[in-house]
Design a protein around this motif. Structure first.
Motif, mmCIF file in Angstrom:
data_model
loop_
_atom_site.group_PDB
_atom_site.id
_atom_site.type_symbol
_atom_site.label_atom_id
_atom_site.label_comp_id
_atom_site.label_asym_id
_atom_site.label_seq_id
_atom_site.Cartn_x
_atom_site.Cartn_y
_atom_site.Cartn_z
ATOM 1 N N ALA A 49 0.831 -1.207 0.000
ATOM 2 C CA ALA A 49 0.000 0.000 0.000
ATOM 3 C C ALA A 49 0.863 1.254 0.000
ATOM 4 O O ALA A 49 0.561 2.236 -0.691
ATOM 5 C CB ALA A 49 -0.926 -0.007 1.206
ATOM 6 N N TRP A 50 1.962 1.221 0.757
ATOM 7 C CA TRP A 50 2.839 2.407 0.793
ATOM 8 C C TRP A 50 3.494 2.632 -0.571
ATOM 9 O O TRP A 50 3.599 3.762 -1.025
ATOM 10 C CB TRP A 50 3.909 2.236 1.877
ATOM 11 C CG TRP A 50 3.322 2.253 3.258
ATOM 12 C CD1 TRP A 50 2.232 2.943 3.683
ATOM 13 C CD2 TRP A 50 3.798 1.526 4.378
ATOM 14 N NE1 TRP A 50 1.996 2.698 5.014
ATOM 15 C CE2 TRP A 50 2.943 1.832 5.464
ATOM 16 C CE3 TRP A 50 4.856 0.647 4.598
ATOM 17 C CZ2 TRP A 50 3.117 1.289 6.744
ATOM 18 C CZ3 TRP A 50 5.038 0.115 5.863
ATOM 19 C CH2 TRP A 50 4.172 0.437 6.922
ATOM 20 N N LEU A 51 3.948 1.541 -1.167
ATOM 21 C CA LEU A 51 4.543 1.686 -2.493
ATOM 22 C C LEU A 51 3.512 2.218 -3.488
ATOM 23 O O LEU A 51 3.815 3.103 -4.306
ATOM 24 C CB LEU A 51 5.093 0.347 -2.991
ATOM 25 C CG LEU A 51 6.545 0.037 -2.621
ATOM 26 C CD1 LEU A 51 6.918 -1.382 -3.045
ATOM 27 C CD2 LEU A 51 7.501 1.031 -3.274
ATOM 28 N N GLU A 52 2.331 1.706 -3.406
ATOM 29 C CA GLU A 52 1.289 2.181 -4.324
ATOM 30 C C GLU A 52 0.959 3.643 -4.068
ATOM 31 O O GLU A 52 0.648 4.397 -4.992
ATOM 32 C CB GLU A 52 0.037 1.302 -4.221
ATOM 33 C CG GLU A 52 0.153 0.004 -4.991
ATOM 34 C CD GLU A 52 0.649 0.193 -6.427
ATOM 35 O OE1 GLU A 52 0.079 1.026 -7.160
ATOM 36 O OE2 GLU A 52 1.635 -0.472 -6.804
ATOM 37 N N ALA A 53 1.011 4.028 -2.800
ATOM 38 C CA ALA A 53 0.734 5.437 -2.483
ATOM 39 C C ALA A 53 1.783 6.340 -3.123
ATOM 40 O O ALA A 53 1.461 7.423 -3.631
ATOM 41 C CB ALA A 53 0.707 5.635 -0.974
ATOM 42 N N ILE A 54 3.028 5.894 -3.100
ATOM 43 C CA ILE A 54 4.084 6.686 -3.748
ATOM 44 C C ILE A 54 3.854 6.705 -5.262
ATOM 45 O O ILE A 54 3.949 7.744 -5.914
ATOM 46 C CB ILE A 54 5.482 6.084 -3.454
ATOM 47 C CG1 ILE A 54 5.763 6.064 -1.950
ATOM 48 C CG2 ILE A 54 6.563 6.863 -4.212
ATOM 49 C CD1 ILE A 54 5.959 7.399 -1.317
ATOM 50 N N ARG A 55 3.552 5.537 -5.806
ATOM 51 C CA ARG A 55 3.368 5.444 -7.253
ATOM 52 C C ARG A 55 2.140 6.239 -7.729
ATOM 53 O O ARG A 55 2.008 6.536 -8.910
ATOM 54 C CB ARG A 55 3.214 3.970 -7.663
ATOM 55 C CG ARG A 55 4.520 3.183 -7.540
ATOM 56 C CD ARG A 55 4.271 1.676 -7.573
ATOM 57 N NE ARG A 55 3.565 1.266 -8.747
ATOM 58 C CZ ARG A 55 4.133 0.944 -9.908
ATOM 59 N NH1 ARG A 55 5.444 0.965 -10.017
ATOM 60 N NH2 ARG A 55 3.419 0.571 -10.947
ATOM 61 N N ASP A 95 9.228 0.651 -11.567
ATOM 62 C CA ASP A 95 8.768 0.067 -12.835
ATOM 63 C C ASP A 95 7.371 0.573 -13.166
ATOM 64 O O ASP A 95 6.429 0.392 -12.392
ATOM 65 C CB ASP A 95 8.748 -1.470 -12.740
ATOM 66 C CG ASP A 95 10.134 -2.062 -12.580
ATOM 67 O OD1 ASP A 95 11.122 -1.331 -12.791
ATOM 68 O OD2 ASP A 95 10.220 -3.259 -12.228
ATOM 69 N N GLY A 96 7.256 1.183 -14.290
ATOM 70 C CA GLY A 96 5.949 1.667 -14.729
ATOM 71 C C GLY A 96 5.447 2.895 -13.996
ATOM 72 O O GLY A 96 4.330 3.360 -14.254
ATOM 73 N N ALA A 97 6.250 3.427 -13.101
ATOM 74 C CA ALA A 97 5.812 4.613 -12.339
ATOM 75 C C ALA A 97 6.071 5.878 -13.151
ATOM 76 O O ALA A 97 6.944 5.907 -14.030
ATOM 77 C CB ALA A 97 6.558 4.687 -11.010
ATOM 78 N N ASN A 98 5.312 6.927 -12.854
ATOM 79 C CA ASN A 98 5.545 8.194 -13.559
ATOM 80 C C ASN A 98 6.827 8.847 -13.039
ATOM 81 O O ASN A 98 7.350 8.471 -11.979
ATOM 82 C CB ASN A 98 4.315 9.108 -13.438
ATOM 83 C CG ASN A 98 4.112 9.633 -12.026
ATOM 84 O OD1 ASN A 98 5.052 10.133 -11.400
ATOM 85 N ND2 ASN A 98 2.896 9.522 -11.497
ATOM 86 N N PRO A 99 7.380 9.810 -13.782
ATOM 87 C CA PRO A 99 8.665 10.407 -13.393
ATOM 88 C C PRO A 99 8.652 11.049 -12.007
ATOM 89 O O PRO A 99 9.682 11.085 -11.324
ATOM 90 C CB PRO A 99 8.913 11.458 -14.479
ATOM 91 C CG PRO A 99 8.117 11.002 -15.646
ATOM 92 C CD PRO A 99 6.905 10.332 -15.082
#
Lengths: 417, 399
Positions: free
Chosen positions: B37-43, B78-82
């Protein structure tokens, strides 16, 4: 043996105390807390770092990239930005221990906006700013990075990512300002031209106002104790100056006039000074801070790239020919002129009635300011190209050249790295 | 594919355990779902400060992770915005600094595996290499030579530099045949303009051909027409007839009523520069159009990259790809990028180049250069382009 330990501890304590007091005052933004005036500072008059010399060079630290940005000093930490990479797309924020020059941390990021710059500039052209708890690093690519004093990322904004036409391929250099928790950026160019107030705690945009679609490199000026209690930021653009309430961006007053695009304005409680396209203009600000009108203007006081300075009722500018002008701030009357050597991109600093100027050749000129004349006290060498403006903190000068960050202070040891 | 997925799942599990392990040391009760969830929040961070609040909270947790979690955090790019990639980069740097201060080892083997896996985000791999190389002095020499065709331009650049350096050493040592072969390999792999230019020069010094324009995909043959009126910069948004039709035989009333017609123009410049002041004559407050066709053997995405010191627009098959109303603020290769789609068969490319009325000596240029390439700068060539064409030889006859 016990005595030896006592001496060592004593030396350490004294050393720490000395180092701490040497760099105790903050210099948190471009031109410091008072538009280039270092109140209470007493810096060395002479130093030398050229040809292997190290006179009054407390330390010198390597930098991983270039940048005309100036260092800032926050709680005994010196923070500076740099940029590097084949397209100037690697952004650095570096933090050094002010007394020792030890690198405490460095952070690097990828630029998200346009990184093209004139060869004489770099992406790391704007000076970072701090509110004392956070550092806000800004770049020509319109990347705005918030870090705590330990280098932890708080938030990251890519303002060209938000507004894709915001950019200038010659490079931009407006340094952000911060006041009452609001970071103000001025992004003036031929595309998406705007100024914005960003909430320092969250990175949220509080306000955004469109500006003239023309490139400008001036920096916003903020006033800590505003008239009428209205926290104010002053923006100088191609077509005039406007004053805004800092939390909402609400315009307080404006003066429409073709302006210079490089030197930045000065804002005081009841006065402001800005640089029109061909002259310096003094402005009277109303008691409530919601109106303003010109008092005087002077073509003879028009500065070059360096921003004007004000000490009491003495106003100082350096023109494109390298002539230092001193004028009466009330009337604009020229008091004296003094010819300097070199070209000046760096804005000078005045400390203890002495002006410190750095020309592009890396020479530090120290000029005593008198009522009726100036006197050159010393011309000091660093041996490296200088574009950045110095930061002063009590008895130290922090300066960045193309390759290094320097601390200049009396009775220093040899460089540490 | 199955094997990769399972490897990734294992990596993810190990990373999760590493984060949780750190959490237990730090007396936080983290669950694997929390980490995700934290990683997704950053992404999920978005432009305009979108989702900052959740991302900031997640960042406060993630920066307390142990060093073992670094590959997992890198994979979050991976696949995250800049923007999100930069958030993660900042967090990882805090993790590494904190770990090293506490004497924790950085998982160098895992970093190396990560960066050698080309399915990961190019930036994440480059950052993994930076972390590795700063702690393992053998890594650059071991790894860089293998990256000549790497999808990460930053890694590839190092390999090109190494190969070009090796080539020059061979040439200096008198091994001209092997040196030239190495230069050719470096030239083929190079995508950055400065490297392309320098290696081409080395090839030419060795009496070898180097077709920069073809290598980079610059379009060389154009129809040009102008001037149309752009006084007071008002013509930029005026749709003059060339924006709605192309007929090489037609004429149109141009600026101040002067009749204009299409002319053919071919440039032989290495970087495809078309100088309108030369081709059409010098005009101020003027608009010119440039038209060409592009033959594609498939439907495919393409980037049309323009260098232009004047106001400009690019259309591909009638679709406006980019518009930049900017005058005399520098010019360079790949200054503006239009993302479009080539259709199988004939495609049309139209440029609008706007000159203003500035009188300064530095504001007189009126020119452009355009190339077609993929997302990492590999040339996309029109199928009717000549197969071999050295920059120093005459161009093909104009169509």
């Amino acid at each position: 043996m016990r005595f030896r330990w006592f001496i060592l501890i004593l030396v350490g304590v004294v050393g720490l105390a000395t180092a701490s007091s040497a760099t105790g005052a903050d210099w948190r933004r471009f031109r410091g807390p008072a538009f280039g005036i270092a109140e209470g500072a007493k810096a060395p008059v002479t130093w030398d770092a050229a040809d292997g010399a190290s006179k009054n060079i407390a330390w010198r630290a390597d930098l991983p990239g270039r940048g005309p940005s100036s260092p800032i000093v926050v709680k005994d930490r010196v923070v500076v930005t740099a940029s590097d990479g084949v397209n100037q797309d690697r952004l650095f924020v570096l933090c050094f221990d002010a007394p020792t020059g030890k690198e405490l941390w460095r952070r690097s990021f990828w630029a998200t906006g346009r990184t093209a710059c004139h060869p004489t500039s770099a992406n790391a052209a704007p000076t970072p700013v701090s509110d004392g708890e956070r550092i806000f690093a800004f770049y020509s690519s319109n990347d705005l990075i918030a870090l705590d004093l330990d280098g932890n990322l708080l938030w990251y904004r890519g303002l060209t990512h938000d507004f894709p036409k915001a950019g200038n391929d010659v490079g931009m250099s407006s340094s952000p300002a911060v006041l009452e928790g609001v970071v103000v950026v001025q992004i003036e160019n031929q595309g998406d031209s705007f100024a914005a107030g960003i909430e320092g705690a969250t990175g949220r945009t509080l306000w955004r106002i469109e500006r003239a679609p023309q490139a400008a490199w001036t920096s916003p000026a903020v006033l800590e104790s505003p008239p009428g209690g209205t926290p104010t930021v002053l923006l100088q653009s191609a077509n005039g100056v406007t004053a805004h309430e800092i939390h909402t961006g609400t315009e307080l007053w404006r003066i429409e006039r073709a302006c210079d695009l490089i030197p930045s304005p000065i804002l005081q409680a009841r006065r402001a000074f800005f640089v029109a396209s061909d002259r310096l203009v003094a402005v009277d600000v109303g008691a409530e801070g919601k109106s303003a009108g010109p008092i005087w203007d002077s073509t003879r006081l028009r500065p070059g790239a360096a921003s004007p300075m004000l000490v009491g009722e003495r106003l100082y500018t350096v023109n494109r020919a390298g002539v230092l002008n001193c004028a009466d701030a009330k009337t604009g009357e020229l008091r004296w002129q003094f010819r300097l050597k070199g070209e000046f991109w760096s804005s000078p600093v005045i400390a203890d009635q002495t002006m410190y100027l750095f020309n592009s050749d890396g020479e530090g000129l120290v000029v005593k300011l008198g009522d009726d004349a100036a006197e050159l006290l010393a011309t000091n060498r660093l041996g490296e190209h200088i574009q950045a403006s110095p930061a002063f903190s009590e008895n130290s000068i922090f300066l960045r050249s193309d390759q290094h960050l320097w601390r200049i202070a009396e009775s220093a040891a040899a460089p540490t790295n | 594919m199955g094997s990769r997925l399972s490897t990734r799942r294992i990596c993810g599990l190990v990373g999760t355990l590493a984060v949780i392990g750190s959490a237990s040391v730090n007396r936080f009760a983290w669950a694997a779902d929390d980490v995700d969830a934290w990683l997704e929040a950053i992404r999920a961070v978005q432009p305009l400060g979108g989702n900052h609040e959740a991302a900031m909270a997640a960042g406060r947790h993630l920066r307390l992770a142990s060093a073992a979690a670094v590959p997992r955090l890198l994979a979050g790019m991976d696949g995250a915005n800049p923007l999100a990639q930069n958030w993660l980069r900042g967090i990882i740097q805090s993790v590494v600094q904190r770990a090293e201060s506490a004497g924790q080892p950085i998982p160098l083997d895992e970093l190396e595996k990560f960066l050698q896996d080309t399915s990961h985000a190019p930036r994440a791999r480059r950052f993994a290499f930076d972390l590795l190389a700063a702690r393992d002095a053998t890594a650059p020499d071991r790894l860089i030579p293998g990256w000549l065709d790497d999808p990460s331009l930053e890694l590839r650049r190092d390999a090109v530099s190494a190969e070009a350096g090796r080539a020059r050493g061979l040439l200096d040592g008198g091994q001209s045949a092997e040196g030239v072969r190495a230069l050719r390999r470096a030239f083929q792999a190079a995508r950055d303009v400065d490297q392309v230019k320098a290696i081409a020069e080395s090839l030419r010094n060795a009496k070898e051909k180097a077709d920069i324009a073809r290598h980079m995909g610059f379009l060389m043959d154009w129809y040009l027409i102008g001037p149309f009126d752009n006084r007071d910069k008002r013509g930029f948004d005026v749709a003059y007839p060339p924006e709605s039709e192309f007929d090489a035989a037609k004429t149109y009333p141009g600026k101040e009523g002067v009749e204009t017609h299409w002319i053919r123009h071919a440039t032989s410049d290495d970087f495809g520069v078309v100088d309108l002041n030369t081709a059409l004559a010098k005009h101020k407050g003027a608009i010119a159009y440039a038209f060409t066709e592009f033959l594609s053997n498939e439907d495919r995405p393409v980037e049309l990259r323009l260098g232009c010191i004047n106001g400009n627009k690019i259309w591909l098959n009638g679709q406006l790809l980019t518009s930049n109303h900017v005058y005399h603020a520098s010019t360079f290769v790949d200054q503006y990028t239009g993302h479009g789609k080539l259709l199988k068969g004939r495609n049309t490319i139209l440029l609008k180049i706007a000159q203003n009325e500035q009188t300064e000596q530095w504001a007189q240029n009126w020119k452009f250069q355009l190339r077609a390439c993929d997302s990492i700068g590999t040339a996309v060539l029109s199928q009717d382009r000549a197969s071999e064409q050295a920059a120093s030889t005459p161009r093909l006859p104009i169509r």
